[in-house]
Design a protein around this motif. Structure first.
Motif, PDB file in Angstrom:
ATOM      1  N   PHE B 210       0.837  -1.203   0.000  1.00 29.44           N
ATOM      2  CA  PHE B 210       0.000   0.000   0.000  1.00 29.44           C
ATOM      3  C   PHE B 210       0.874   1.257   0.000  1.00 29.44           C
ATOM      4  O   PHE B 210       0.546   2.257  -0.646  1.00 29.44           O
ATOM      5  CB  PHE B 210      -0.969  -0.013   1.181  1.00 29.44           C
ATOM      6  CG  PHE B 210      -2.134  -0.941   0.993  1.00 29.44           C
ATOM      7  CD1 PHE B 210      -3.183  -0.596   0.136  1.00 29.44           C
ATOM      8  CD2 PHE B 210      -2.211  -2.165   1.649  1.00 29.44           C
ATOM      9  CE1 PHE B 210      -4.275  -1.455  -0.054  1.00 29.44           C
ATOM     10  CE2 PHE B 210      -3.290  -3.029   1.465  1.00 29.44           C
ATOM     11  CZ  PHE B 210      -4.322  -2.683   0.608  1.00 29.44           C
ATOM     12  N   ASP B 211       2.002   1.213   0.719  1.00 28.69           N
ATOM     13  CA  ASP B 211       2.919   2.365   0.706  1.00 28.69           C
ATOM     14  C   ASP B 211       3.402   2.655  -0.717  1.00 28.69           C
ATOM     15  O   ASP B 211       3.461   3.808  -1.144  1.00 28.69           O
ATOM     16  CB  ASP B 211       4.148   2.084   1.588  1.00 28.69           C
ATOM     17  CG  ASP B 211       3.832   2.168   3.071  1.00 28.69           C
ATOM     18  OD1 ASP B 211       2.760   2.708   3.424  1.00 28.69           O
ATOM     19  OD2 ASP B 211       4.647   1.680   3.878  1.00 28.69           O
ATOM     20  N   GLU B 217       1.647  10.543  -2.905  1.00 31.13           N
ATOM     21  CA  GLU B 217       1.025  11.367  -1.864  1.00 31.13           C
ATOM     22  C   GLU B 217       2.121  12.052  -1.051  1.00 31.13           C
ATOM     23  O   GLU B 217       3.172  11.469  -0.803  1.00 31.13           O
ATOM     24  CB  GLU B 217       0.217  10.473  -0.899  1.00 31.13           C
ATOM     25  CG  GLU B 217      -0.585   9.393  -1.555  1.00 31.13           C
ATOM     26  CD  GLU B 217      -2.032   9.810  -1.772  1.00 31.13           C
ATOM     27  OE1 GLU B 217      -2.431  10.815  -1.169  1.00 31.13           O
ATOM     28  OE2 GLU B 217      -2.735   9.127  -2.539  1.00 31.13           O
ATOM     29  N   LYS B 218       1.858  13.264  -0.636  1.00 33.14           N
ATOM     30  CA  LYS B 218       2.891  13.985   0.113  1.00 33.14           C
ATOM     31  C   LYS B 218       3.015  13.475   1.549  1.00 33.14           C
ATOM     32  O   LYS B 218       4.051  13.591   2.164  1.00 33.14           O
ATOM     33  CB  LYS B 218       2.609  15.486   0.096  1.00 33.14           C
ATOM     34  CG  LYS B 218       2.708  16.045  -1.335  1.00 33.14           C
ATOM     35  CD  LYS B 218       3.197  17.458  -1.400  1.00 33.14           C
ATOM     36  CE  LYS B 218       3.636  17.749  -2.836  1.00 33.14           C
ATOM     37  NZ  LYS B 218       3.834  19.179  -3.102  1.00 33.14           N
ATOM     38  N   GLU B 219       1.916  12.942   2.104  1.00 35.16           N
ATOM     39  CA  GLU B 219       2.001  12.466   3.491  1.00 35.16           C
ATOM     40  C   GLU B 219       1.678  10.989   3.597  1.00 35.16           C
ATOM     41  O   GLU B 219       0.813  10.488   2.910  1.00 35.16           O
ATOM     42  CB  GLU B 219       1.037  13.268   4.377  1.00 35.16           C
ATOM     43  CG  GLU B 219       1.641  14.608   4.784  1.00 35.16           C
ATOM     44  CD  GLU B 219       0.573  15.525   5.361  1.00 35.16           C
ATOM     45  OE1 GLU B 219      -0.261  15.043   6.154  1.00 35.16           O
ATOM     46  OE2 GLU B 219       0.568  16.729   4.988  1.00 35.16           O
ATOM     47  N   LYS B 220       2.368  10.325   4.500  1.00 26.76           N
ATOM     48  CA  LYS B 220       2.177   8.900   4.728  1.00 26.76           C
ATOM     49  C   LYS B 220       0.804   8.654   5.365  1.00 26.76           C
ATOM     50  O   LYS B 220       0.380   9.383   6.257  1.00 26.76           O
ATOM     51  CB  LYS B 220       3.273   8.417   5.681  1.00 26.76           C
ATOM     52  CG  LYS B 220       3.606   6.951   5.520  1.00 26.76           C
ATOM     53  CD  LYS B 220       4.897   6.603   6.220  1.00 26.76           C
ATOM     54  CE  LYS B 220       4.886   5.129   6.624  1.00 26.76           C
ATOM     55  NZ  LYS B 220       4.425   4.198   5.594  1.00 26.76           N
ATOM     56  N   LYS B 221       0.102   7.653   4.903  1.00 24.16           N
ATOM     57  CA  LYS B 221      -1.240   7.376   5.395  1.00 24.16           C
ATOM     58  C   LYS B 221      -1.193   6.299   6.491  1.00 24.16           C
ATOM     59  O   LYS B 221      -0.364   5.402   6.453  1.00 24.16           O
ATOM     60  CB  LYS B 221      -2.112   6.844   4.250  1.00 24.16           C
ATOM     61  CG  LYS B 221      -2.568   7.894   3.267  1.00 24.16           C
ATOM     62  CD  LYS B 221      -3.614   7.270   2.322  1.00 24.16           C
ATOM     63  CE  LYS B 221      -4.497   8.320   1.672  1.00 24.16           C
ATOM     64  NZ  LYS B 221      -3.776   9.362   0.963  1.00 24.16           N
ATOM     65  N   THR B 222      -2.120   6.384   7.443  1.00 21.99           N
ATOM     66  CA  THR B 222      -2.326   5.278   8.374  1.00 21.99           C
ATOM     67  C   THR B 222      -3.119   4.183   7.656  1.00 21.99           C
ATOM     68  O   THR B 222      -3.677   4.406   6.576  1.00 21.99           O
ATOM     69  CB  THR B 222      -3.162   5.731   9.596  1.00 21.99           C
ATOM     70  OG1 THR B 222      -4.447   6.115   9.084  1.00 21.99           O
ATOM     71  CG2 THR B 222      -2.501   6.911  10.298  1.00 21.99           C
TER      72      THR B 222
END
Lengths: 332, 332, 332, 332
Positions: B210-211, B217-222
């Protein structure tokens, strides 16, 4: 009523993404290319022409594309800058790619053809890393063109540009611009055209182009069915062109609009679609009614096909306004 | 509550599309491959393993794929038929392609690696013309696997299969199965994974997978944000695996479920994901609660990693039921 | 004394094998290409120019080569036929290849450059099956050119033509014509140049070209040593060119001859080597002394570099004879 | 009388250049591969087998070749070192190439086949820069093998090795080893086989291989004519093999020698040619009469085809001497 929500607070009106190329237009008209002796060099490529046309009308235009690291590439960038376009998104290839060429042949006004040089072209080498999210955030609208989907890595770069445009609410125009010689199979073509079209707000193409995209369907669609399919995704406007029979524009609210054409002295047919698109987009971005934008598109096409080039032939707003006022409309 | 609407009146439960390959599993374990002397041949490839596992549990499974026109290809088809799978969608390559190979090396239960032969492989030569709309109409669910997106024309064939599945209301499972060696760039990878995932109902992958898909994306998602993104498209269920720390399943209605693992004697780690997926899908297709389907997946994985092969090691329903009743659960 | 044994009873004097291309010569001289606007189209390619030059002087010339199946290819064949050349050995490509292009840029008479289009070119697609033993039997001499060795299948076609020429006692001229952009590595280049040169009777090249061919030798060779090496194979004559310092010709019997140049008004430097070769070969085939043939070569070069094109600029015998009588010689 | 002039003061007897590969020999004999279950791994590749066979008999052997940077490549180098070969000329690929594989199938002793994996193989990536003149200076003889000519850059590396061998008076053996699947066309094959064979001292091949090389000739040659053609270049010895009918050896002085075969229990036919060549070369390098060297070759072949592998099956001198003394000769 048109339901396109153009953001107002952005430094650029329109960014086009895709092909930057060179046209080598024959200087001997009404003559087969075996006998012609000389060619004049112009900037070409469908999205380049559209952006140049829009810039000529006054829109603030940028471009995301790739040019060869040679005299042809530098010629292109220089011309865009002369037209006051922002070229900060144009990158220079470093792999030895060349600029795509289009040699034109005009045997008669209605018998024109193009000899293409499309091997190892810089424009198809645009990479995802060369598509800037920050750049796309700056524009009210994005224009994509089908040819840029023909090969990797340009194909992925376009999908990424689409992703950013959707994320930042830029309105997306898709000029189908299907050139079979660039593609390896029509099935592959249809797959990527469809994946891209699902994400676009305005889709402009010929009936034949839409037919190509519908090749996996068991039954042939009418224009209205075709438009309806795309309204089921994100489209607000679908323009279906029927050549000399004119075009028809569908909007998501159920309306349709028929466009006419103007009397003109045809030198060649190249550039009709690009000039139409540039003026139509200009109209929409200025909040005009569909019919008026369509008429403006037709007028621009009428002017360009009477001139020798495509890019340099794009009319100014003054020229176009004058033409609309004075030119003769023809029933189609 | 799971909101997957499996049609009931169809001859097939599950069609998998993608890689059919051969595993050559070392016969000398706890030994580097430089020193091993012999290999045993098994059918392999992630979607093949999942379909074989599901068939072993009793689902009626078909396959859309391409095999080499040689002994390896015939070996694969024969094995699928022995497992009572429908192979009418498996075509034979005519271009001289080979079957992909995976030589396994087991230096220790936790130090396993694979030496891949993936040049000119038949599985990536599946074409759009070899994907039958009528075949996909016959199935309740479709399973796609990321590796089949790695190259044309297989990539386009998968997108067409997705199109048909959506058109005919087959539930679509996406096992991410990301193998970097098959791809030319991770940006290209992410583009196509995302285009495909947007059209799927159930997405199963590791956090790392998923990463990779979120690299633009600019920010890492939970985990929850990741799942939420896909619920904004078509997903109903998103499973995110965290290796030995277990996995977590999110459903569109806002719930999440944590899965545990079983104690087992690990021979090698290969096949854990495929066996998990096969039993999890089996559970979902039988209308089980998420937790029960996850537990069934974990049990299947525990069995397979204790055995020599992947495909032949897939447990029957009787074996699996017995294991669930008797095996020891471990807290993660 | 020259020991070339030209057969006398053959219908053709010279067959050239290799590149048929198009030159697009700038119409705006003393100007960078970014600013030029138009180009004139001429037939080009080193062996084409040499054969055209020889035909212009009165030799009966044929050609073995491949042209694109488009206007450019037809333009080339037509021009050769106008020059009374035999084109029965010229085949038309059926794979979608293009004609190679050379855009010229003349910033000043001494600052000329060429922008090449050499991707997917027809000339390199010549196949062994398109080289006719019966055709080569008809000629007194064969001319090969290094660029045709740059890629398969043209490379093998040239080796086969060499084989037939040797078998049927046609004298073989090798114009080295090394163009780095066509090759993948200079080591590969040297290997094939050497394999070909071993089978040739007359080798013509610049000192730099011979250096490239000797890159595997531990010590740099003098001109005399270079010539001596080839006399150990089949060469009878070796011409080594030193640019504006003139050229030196070695013969197997131990003699050497220094060539001078003529005063001329230089428009551009393109075409000097090709015109030199055509007149030099003409002289040798008429049994002239080496010195006279060299002078004829220099005179032809002096004429061509004062004109706009290469191929169309090739002088007739009358022009050349007059020039030799009236022009001023310069000491080098 | 044999007129091969082996230098005596060199540290190596024989350097082979070309293919280093892996054989995966079936463990289930008399069985189609669709039904076999396991394979044993051996070093393979014709020049590797010949060099290993020669080393086993006591010659000091080196190798110029390229292996994959993985377990397969390391397995090969290790095995050569166990056989006391010099591996300083073996380089490790860094481009992700793989080791070529040959899966054997033995349906019956006379119905054997091989399933090849030859895409992206390391052996064909040997470059000219990896062929050391100083290394070749150290050897009394060089062995080349036709498969290494099949593709660039290996092809050019072989021509460079030939150049160095000729320059430093190493005797050159050419084992034709024609494998059609490695080549793109038989015309291309013939061109390069001929260019290489012109530079060799001893040429060993089957009648079919010589026929392939003569495809451009209008009339079919007899064995004696074929040998005569090569004596016109550099050959001193030409061996033409006629399968089970034995072989015939021609020497430049006009003699010919017919070889017989030994009775043996055939397990499979693989390896017969390689073992023959290794023992025949051993004999020649020890100054034996042609007939004795041929007999030694036949004996080695008889032993190897009765055993499971090729490389590991190569007999020692003691085994071979004993076999020659005790085995039964068969009239052919």
């Amino acid at each position: 009523m048109v339901n396109l929500n153009f953001k107002t607070d952005r430094p650029l009106d329109l960014i086009a993404v895709g092909r930057l190329a060179v046209d080598l237009n024959t200087e001997q008209i009404n003559c087969p290319m075996e006998e012609t002796r000389s060619f004049t060099k112009y900037v070409g490529g469908s999205p380049a022409n559209i952006a140049i046309g829009a810039a000529q009308l006054g829109l603030k235009c940028g471009f995301i594309g790739k040019v060869s690291d040679d005299q042809m590439g530098r010629f292109i960038v220089r011309f865009l800058e002369e037209k006051k376009m922002d070229t900060s998104g144009v990158v220079v290839d470093k792999t030895g790619a060349v600029t795509g060429l289009a040699f034109t042949e005009i045997k008669s006004p209605n018998d024109c053809s193009i000899l293409m040089y499309r091997d190892n072209v810089a424009d198809l080498k645009l990479e995802t890393s060369e598509v800037s999210e920050d750049y796309i955030k700056k524009t009210r609208a994005l224009l994509i063109s089908g040819t840029a989907l023909a090969a990797s890595p340009s194909r992925e770069a376009v999908f990424l540009a689409l992703e950013y445009a959707r994320k930042h609410d830029a309105v997306v125009f898709f000029d189908l611009d299907y050139r079979p010689y660039t593609w390896t199979s029509d099935k592959e073509t249809a797959i990527y055209y469809n994946l891209a079209a699902e994400k676009c707000d305005v889709i402009i193409g010929t009936r034949e182009e839409f037919d190509m995209m519908e090749q996996f369907e068991k039954e042939k669609k009418t224009d209205r069915e075709t438009a309806g399919k795309w309204f089921g995704h994100h489209a607000e406007i679908v323009v279906i062109k029927h050549g000399s029979k004119g075009s028809i524009t569908y909007t998501k609210d159920g309306h349709s609009y028929t466009g006419g054409i103007f009397r003109t002295k045809v030198l060649k047919t190249f550039g009709a679609g690009d000039s139409y698109a540039s003026a139509f987009i200009y109209g929409l971005m200025n909040g005009w009614e569909i019919s008026r934008a369509m008429e403006y598109g037709s007028a621009s096409a009428a002017i360009v096909i009477s001139r020798h080039s495509c890019s340099e032939a794009m009319p100014t707003k003054a020229e176009l306004d004058k033409f609309v006022k004075t030119a003769e409309r023809i029933d189609t």
